[in-house]
Write a protein that holds these residues in place. Sequence first.
Motif, PDB file in Angstrom:
ATOM      1  N   ILE B  64       0.742  -1.222  -0.022  1.00  0.00           N
ATOM      2  CA  ILE B  64      -0.053   0.030   0.021  1.00  0.00           C
ATOM      3  C   ILE B  64       0.988   1.250   0.072  1.00  0.00           C
ATOM      4  O   ILE B  64       0.370   2.310  -0.776  1.00  0.00           O
ATOM      5  CB  ILE B  64      -0.951   0.081   1.184  1.00  0.00           C
ATOM      6  CG1 ILE B  64      -1.830   1.210   1.344  1.00  0.00           C
ATOM      7  CG2 ILE B  64      -0.077  -0.263   2.357  1.00  0.00           C
ATOM      8  CD1 ILE B  64      -2.958   1.240  -0.031  1.00  0.00           C
ATOM      9  N   GLY B  65       2.043   1.256   0.589  1.00  0.00           N
ATOM     10  CA  GLY B  65       2.694   2.451   0.904  1.00  0.00           C
ATOM     11  C   GLY B  65       3.278   2.915  -0.523  1.00  0.00           C
ATOM     12  O   GLY B  65       3.385   4.066  -0.821  1.00  0.00           O
ATOM     13  N   GLY B  66       4.111   1.805  -1.164  1.00  0.00           N
ATOM     14  CA  GLY B  66       4.716   1.917  -2.149  1.00  0.00           C
ATOM     15  C   GLY B  66       3.709   2.427  -3.499  1.00  0.00           C
ATOM     16  O   GLY B  66       3.974   3.412  -4.344  1.00  0.00           O
ATOM     17  N   ALA B  67       2.560   1.930  -3.458  1.00  0.00           N
ATOM     18  CA  ALA B  67       1.479   2.092  -4.494  1.00  0.00           C
ATOM     19  C   ALA B  67       0.756   3.422  -4.188  1.00  0.00           C
ATOM     20  O   ALA B  67       0.957   4.407  -5.169  1.00  0.00           O
ATOM     21  CB  ALA B  67       0.164   1.242  -4.408  1.00  0.00           C
ATOM     22  N   MET B  68       0.572   4.218  -3.031  1.00  0.00           N
ATOM     23  CA  MET B  68       0.354   5.568  -2.559  1.00  0.00           C
ATOM     24  C   MET B  68       1.404   6.419  -3.086  1.00  0.00           C
ATOM     25  O   MET B  68       0.972   7.492  -3.552  1.00  0.00           O
ATOM     26  CB  MET B  68      -0.055   5.563  -1.203  1.00  0.00           C
ATOM     27  CG  MET B  68      -1.446   5.086  -0.838  1.00  0.00           C
ATOM     28  SD  MET B  68      -2.614   5.621  -1.921  1.00  0.00           S
ATOM     29  CE  MET B  68      -2.721   7.497  -1.700  1.00  0.00           C
ATOM     30  N   GLN B  69       2.536   6.022  -2.657  1.00  0.00           N
ATOM     31  CA  GLN B  69       3.613   7.003  -3.108  1.00  0.00           C
ATOM     32  C   GLN B  69       3.815   7.290  -4.515  1.00  0.00           C
ATOM     33  O   GLN B  69       3.966   8.443  -5.035  1.00  0.00           O
ATOM     34  CB  GLN B  69       5.099   6.395  -2.518  1.00  0.00           C
ATOM     35  CG  GLN B  69       5.987   7.407  -2.544  1.00  0.00           C
ATOM     36  CD  GLN B  69       7.357   7.035  -2.166  1.00  0.00           C
ATOM     37  OE1 GLN B  69       7.649   5.833  -2.171  1.00  0.00           O
ATOM     38  NE2 GLN B  69       8.241   8.010  -1.526  1.00  0.00           N
ATOM     39  N   THR B  70       3.417   6.245  -5.346  1.00  0.00           N
ATOM     40  CA  THR B  70       3.613   6.313  -6.709  1.00  0.00           C
ATOM     41  C   THR B  70       2.298   7.659  -6.986  1.00  0.00           C
ATOM     42  O   THR B  70       2.689   8.271  -7.977  1.00  0.00           O
ATOM     43  CB  THR B  70       3.210   5.038  -7.432  1.00  0.00           C
ATOM     44  OG1 THR B  70       4.133   4.162  -6.836  1.00  0.00           O
ATOM     45  CG2 THR B  70       3.239   5.187  -8.944  1.00  0.00           C
TER      46      THR B  70
END
Lengths: 120, 229
Positions: B64-70
């Motif tokens: 979730i973190g990597g996706a949101m940061q994208t």
Amino acid sequence: MNSVQLIALLTAALFLLQVVLFTSRNKLHDKQAFLWLLFAVASLIVAILLPQLNRLASSLGIAYLPAFIFMLAFFVILNLLIYQTTVISRNEKRLNLLIQKTAIQHKELEDLKREKGDSP
Amino acid sequence: MKSNVLVIIPAYNEEDVIFETLSKLQCSSPFDYIVINDGSTDRTRTILSENHFPHINLPVNMGIGGAMQTGYQYALEKGYEYAIQLDADGQHNSDELTLLYEEIRKGDADMVIGSRFVEQTGYKGSSMRRIGIYYFQWVIKFLARIKVTDPTSGYRIVNRKVIAEFAHSYPVDYPEVEVLVRLAQKNYTIKEIKVNMNARMGGKSSITPIKSAYYMLKVTFISVIRSIL
């Protein structure tokens, strides 16, 4: 020189040789290679100075020299492990950034292709 | 770019619900949106492509973190003024997006959270979730001296300053609580408004009791360390 010191010297020399070979064949990056080179030289020095270390251990109240060496080695390896973990964490962060940038650029490329396809 | 608000929808294996969530969003929201397909292995990607829903495909699952940061990086690059996180599983009401937007536009907050507990709503979570929420309320109060009634709510809008902050650095997993502590300690203003949330329309929650315990310990440990040093 007793047999224990001879074995220690041989082991350290072989370890140093392994590091040199890995470095020359580019299996280790410069920074990592240098670090391992330092450890290999340090092991060699420990092997050479084994009698002096024995005296140091006795003066510290450690009757059994290998226990002293293992304790030193344990702390060195622990430090090395945490250093390697920081390297992995940094690389993971870079990899994430790379994946994200690639995905965004791929989307932009698709959008451009679509726009080009739509225009007469 | 039709509006200055980007709705970011992270999606991982949401084939059961993604079409319904996005169709509803298109009808009820005036804002731009982007789905971050987080390396889904089911038909999520196909559904997004076939229906021409705007999306970014991450080649691997980043969490979730990597996706949101994208999403935040995309919002920053494209010059959006605000970004809203919306869950793909239908728990967040897309017709309440404008409430969040109107609140942040007043200019007295950098982040506005859609809360289930700031006022009485019909939401009833599991007792485990409620314990977690009370615990994190206390952690945030202790570390950041702010009161957040719904610290695990992912339904939140941020302004451009925070978009830039998140695009640069965002926790990898379980980011909700950690970012609140981080923002509060950097003197960003956080506000909450009442929203209603639904039960999941489909898919299943990835949170198990063991993961919950890990989540609580990990977030506490990281937040404490980062707030001391």
